[in-house]
Structures are given as structure tokens and as C-alpha cells.
Motif scaffolding. Structure first.
Motif, mmCIF file in Angstrom:
data_model
loop_
_atom_site.group_PDB
_atom_site.id
_atom_site.type_symbol
_atom_site.label_atom_id
_atom_site.label_comp_id
_atom_site.label_asym_id
_atom_site.label_seq_id
_atom_site.Cartn_x
_atom_site.Cartn_y
_atom_site.Cartn_z
ATOM 1 N N LEU A 276 0.813 -1.209 0.000
ATOM 2 C CA LEU A 276 0.000 0.000 0.000
ATOM 3 C C LEU A 276 0.847 1.261 0.000
ATOM 4 O O LEU A 276 0.521 2.242 -0.684
ATOM 5 C CB LEU A 276 -0.939 -0.003 1.217
ATOM 6 C CG LEU A 276 -1.927 1.157 1.329
ATOM 7 C CD1 LEU A 276 -2.863 1.186 0.128
ATOM 8 C CD2 LEU A 276 -2.729 1.059 2.616
ATOM 9 N N TYR A 277 1.941 1.252 0.741
ATOM 10 C CA TYR A 277 2.816 2.433 0.810
ATOM 11 C C TYR A 277 3.388 2.779 -0.560
ATOM 12 O O TYR A 277 3.319 3.919 -1.009
ATOM 13 C CB TYR A 277 3.938 2.171 1.812
ATOM 14 C CG TYR A 277 5.044 3.208 1.792
ATOM 15 C CD1 TYR A 277 4.803 4.499 2.233
ATOM 16 C CD2 TYR A 277 6.323 2.884 1.339
ATOM 17 C CE1 TYR A 277 5.808 5.456 2.223
ATOM 18 C CE2 TYR A 277 7.333 3.823 1.329
ATOM 19 C CZ TYR A 277 7.078 5.114 1.774
ATOM 20 O OH TYR A 277 8.068 6.052 1.756
ATOM 21 N N GLU A 278 3.924 1.786 -1.246
ATOM 22 C CA GLU A 278 4.513 2.025 -2.561
ATOM 23 C C GLU A 278 3.452 2.442 -3.577
ATOM 24 O O GLU A 278 3.695 3.282 -4.439
ATOM 25 C CB GLU A 278 5.238 0.767 -3.033
ATOM 26 C CG GLU A 278 6.476 0.439 -2.212
ATOM 27 C CD GLU A 278 7.143 -0.863 -2.619
ATOM 28 O OE1 GLU A 278 8.241 -1.154 -2.113
ATOM 29 O OE2 GLU A 278 6.549 -1.592 -3.439
ATOM 30 N N GLN B 199 0.225 12.031 -0.685
ATOM 31 C CA GLN B 199 1.611 12.001 -0.232
ATOM 32 C C GLN B 199 1.693 12.110 1.290
ATOM 33 O O GLN B 199 2.528 11.461 1.923
ATOM 34 C CB GLN B 199 2.381 13.151 -0.887
ATOM 35 C CG GLN B 199 3.871 13.134 -0.639
ATOM 36 C CD GLN B 199 4.558 12.076 -1.485
ATOM 37 O OE1 GLN B 199 3.913 11.379 -2.243
ATOM 38 N NE2 GLN B 199 5.860 11.946 -1.333
ATOM 39 N N GLY B 200 0.817 12.906 1.874
ATOM 40 C CA GLY B 200 0.808 13.069 3.324
ATOM 41 C C GLY B 200 0.468 11.778 4.042
ATOM 42 O O GLY B 200 1.099 11.413 5.037
ATOM 43 N N PHE B 201 -0.529 11.058 3.532
ATOM 44 C CA PHE B 201 -0.896 9.796 4.166
ATOM 45 C C PHE B 201 0.196 8.745 3.971
ATOM 46 O O PHE B 201 0.488 7.964 4.873
ATOM 47 C CB PHE B 201 -2.212 9.281 3.588
ATOM 48 C CG PHE B 201 -2.670 7.990 4.207
ATOM 49 C CD1 PHE B 201 -3.262 7.971 5.448
ATOM 50 C CD2 PHE B 201 -2.484 6.792 3.536
ATOM 51 C CE1 PHE B 201 -3.662 6.781 6.030
ATOM 52 C CE2 PHE B 201 -2.884 5.596 4.101
ATOM 53 C CZ PHE B 201 -3.482 5.586 5.351
ATOM 54 N N THR C 255 4.274 3.010 8.632
ATOM 55 C CA THR C 255 5.704 2.920 8.934
ATOM 56 C C THR C 255 6.258 1.542 8.638
ATOM 57 O O THR C 255 7.371 1.393 8.113
ATOM 58 C CB THR C 255 5.956 3.268 10.412
ATOM 59 O OG1 THR C 255 5.442 4.578 10.678
ATOM 60 C CG2 THR C 255 7.443 3.234 10.721
ATOM 61 N N GLU C 256 5.494 0.474 8.947
ATOM 62 C CA GLU C 256 5.980 -0.884 8.743
ATOM 63 C C GLU C 256 6.179 -1.204 7.269
ATOM 64 O O GLU C 256 6.897 -2.135 6.922
ATOM 65 C CB GLU C 256 4.998 -1.880 9.365
ATOM 66 C CG GLU C 256 4.906 -1.785 10.883
ATOM 67 C CD GLU C 256 3.961 -2.822 11.449
ATOM 68 O OE1 GLU C 256 3.357 -3.562 10.636
ATOM 69 O OE2 GLU C 256 3.821 -2.900 12.673
ATOM 70 N N MET C 257 5.522 -0.454 6.387
ATOM 71 C CA MET C 257 5.624 -0.711 4.964
ATOM 72 C C MET C 257 6.715 0.118 4.286
ATOM 73 O O MET C 257 6.947 -0.031 3.095
ATOM 74 C CB MET C 257 4.284 -0.412 4.272
ATOM 75 C CG MET C 257 3.187 -1.392 4.600
ATOM 76 S SD MET C 257 1.730 -1.086 3.579
ATOM 77 C CE MET C 257 0.656 -2.408 4.117
ATOM 78 N N HIS C 258 7.373 0.998 5.032
ATOM 79 C CA HIS C 258 8.369 1.866 4.418
ATOM 80 C C HIS C 258 9.570 1.083 3.910
ATOM 81 O O HIS C 258 10.215 1.488 2.946
ATOM 82 C CB HIS C 258 8.824 2.934 5.413
ATOM 83 C CG HIS C 258 7.793 4.018 5.604
ATOM 84 N ND1 HIS C 258 8.084 5.203 6.238
ATOM 85 C CD2 HIS C 258 6.482 4.091 5.258
ATOM 86 C CE1 HIS C 258 6.996 5.974 6.270
ATOM 87 N NE2 HIS C 258 6.017 5.303 5.681
#
Length: 309
Positions: free
Chosen positions: A71-73, A110-112, A119-122
Motif C-alpha cells: 500500500l505504501y509504494e 503524499q501526506g498519508f 511505517t511498517e511498509m516503508h
């Protein structure tokens, strides 16, 4: 370590820059005639675009696969796609009314993405077996590009509804500085006007942009679904499984197919078709983000929970 540091720097540069850009847009909304600030915001958009592009390239190089595995990417890529939409009118030498939609959409996305919720997906991870395919780039990129495009088109249609039912039109027209300039030019001529002429003119312009953007997004969505069907047959042995993600993708496709069909009927063109597109805005977020919140189905690798089912 080097790639992780570079990604961290680029992410914060992009977020900081776009935060400044949205502040400038709010200032120009309240105070007209600040052309210098508008130019600064456009330069900020360019800086942010290259920062996000650098992040995607860095993540691709460090992980060995296109950065669309969680989801992060996907949110970062969605922000990148919104910037692409922001630049299309410039390439066509058109006035960029889309910036009113793309700039706030990008800052929220971008903010979300850079918030503590993901954080775990960074950190980049190894692809799960279902994602180890050449179809990853084709399917997921097409879907995200379609989401970005359809979201912008839906917001333009929502703007039509707001203008249609808003009594005080003058404040809303501040969002579209180019339209305001044309309005002032018309006032200085001897061309006769009527009370709702400027309102009608802006609605027609937004309707035209909305139709073109949604048509592009619908094409991308169709391509994404077809690529996903082929990939599903390779990975799971069936072209369609009525997975929650697949079901809502089909619902999204149906809503915008109805929108495009309604445009062929003069009685539905305008406010009625804009209402359908506005409903599509909510459906897209359910399809893209709502299903991920639940973390269910064959597409659970795109949820907040990294462990796939």
C-alpha cells in the motif's frame, strides 16, 4: 543502507515541497494577482515530481522489482501519477485548470503515505510468490494510473455540482484563476452578458475536462482489469474469482461505463452525468483503499497487514 537513506531524504523533500505548494495555493486563492507566487508553486511541483521519481527509481534499484508491492509504494506511485496529470495540460499548451484538483489530491495522498500509519511498509520487502510475475508492472501500474485519472475526473464533476447548486459563485471561481482572467477581459469589452453566463461557461469547461479525463481513466481501467485477469489465470488458475478487490473493480468499471453512456443522452449530459461521476469517486476509494483496510481476499498483500493470505 545507501538506498534507504536516499529514499528517506527524497520522501521528506517531496512532502515538504508539496506542503509549501499547497500553502501557496491557499494564499493565491485568498489574494488574487500574485503571479509570482503561482510561478513558485509550479517550480515546487517540478521539484516534488523529480523527488518522487527519484524515490521510485531508488526503490526499484534496491528491491529488484517495480515498487508496487504494498500500500505504501502504491500510494507513492499514485502521487506520481497525479503529477503526470498535472503536467498534461502544459504539454498541450492548455491552461492548467487541473492543478486545482491535482495539487490538493497529491498533498493528501503524499501526506498519508509518509504518515506513521504505514511505517511498517516503508522498508522494501521480498515479493510474495503471487507477485513474482512480469504482470506486476502492467496490471498494478495500469490500475493506479486509472485510479488517479478517474479520481481527478470525478472531482471535476463534483466541482460542477458545487457550482450548479452554490448561490455564491464568486468565491468558488477564485479557484480557477485563468477563468477569472478571461472573465475580467470579457467585462472590459462591449459583449453583453447575463447573470449566469460566467457560471455556465465555467461549468461547460469543467464538464469538457471531466469527460476527457474520465474517458482516459476508463480506458486505463479496462486495460488494468484485462491484465489482471490474465495474471490471475496464471497465478490462481482462473481469470475471475469474484475476490472483493475484483468485485469492486468491476463495480467501478460499471459506474464509469454508465457515466460515459449517459453522455450520449442530451438529457443526462451535465448535472446528471456529473452526479454519476461523483458517486464513482467514492467507489474508487472503496475499491482501492477500503478493501485494503479489511485485509481480506486474494489481494490481502496490499493491506496494512503485510502477511498475505
Amino acid at each position: 543502507m545507501l538506498f534507504a537513506t536516499l529514499e528517506h531524504i527524497l520522501t521528506h523533500i517531496s512532502f515538504s515541497t508539496i506542503s509549501i505548494v499547497i500553502t501557496i495555493h491557499l494564499i493565491t486563492l485568498l489574494v488574487r494577482g500574485l503571479g509570482g507566487l503561482h510561478d513558485s508553486s509550479e517550480k515546487g511541483m517540478i521539484v516534488t515530481f523529480f523527488s518522487i521519481t527519484g524515490f521510485l527509481v531508488s526503490r526499484w534499484a534496491s528491491s529488484g522489482h517495480f515498487p508496487l508491492s504494498n500500500l505504501y509504494e502504491s500510494l507513492i506511485f499514485l502521487s506520481w501519477a497525479l503529477y503526470i496529470l498535472h503536467t498534461i495540460p502544459k504539454i498541450q499548451n492548455s491552461k492548467n485548470d487541473l492543478s486545482t484538483i491535482t495539487t490538493p489530491s497529491t498533498i493528501l495522498t503524499q501526506g498519508f503515505a509518509t504518515s506513521g500509519l504505514l511505517t511498517e511498509m516503508h522498508q522494501s520487502t521480498i515479493l510474495v510468490p503471487a507477485l513474482q510475475s512480469q504482470w506486476l508492472m502492467m496490471h498494478v501500474s495500469m490500475m493506479l494510473l486509472s485510479y488517479a485519472t478517474l479520481l481527478c475526473g470525478s472531482l471535476l464533476s463534483s466541482a460542477i455540482l458545487i457550482i450548479r447548486f452554490r448561490k455564491n459563485f464568486h468565491f468558488f471561481s477564485n479557484f480557477f484563476s485563468d477563468f477569472y482572467a478571461k472573465r475580467s477581459a470579457l467585462k472590459s469589452t462591449s459583449v453583453p452578458s447575463f447573470p449566469n453566463y460566467y457560471k455556465y461557461q465555467l461549468m461547460e469547461r469543467l464538464d469538457s475536462w471531466s469527460y476527457r479525463v474520465i474517458s482516459l481513466g476508463f480506458t486505463l481501467l479496462t486495460m488494468g482489469i484485462l491484465c489482471g485477469a490474465v495474471w490471475a489465470n496464471e497465478a490462481w488458475g482462473s481469470y475471475w474469482n469474484w475476490d472483493p478487490k475484483e468485485t469492486w473493480a468491476f463495480i467501478t468499471w460499471t459506474i464509469f461505463a454508465i457515466y460515459l453512456h449517459s453522455r450520449t443522452n442530451p438529457n443526462w449530459k451535465g448535472t446528471n452525468s456529473a452526479l454519476v461521476a461523483s458517486i464513482g469517486f467514492l467507489i474508487i476509494w472503496i475499491c482501492y483503499f477500503g478493501i485494503n483496510l479489511l485485509g481480506i481476499g486474494l489481494h490481502s498483500y496490499g493491506s496494512f497487514i503485510l502477511t498475505p493470505k
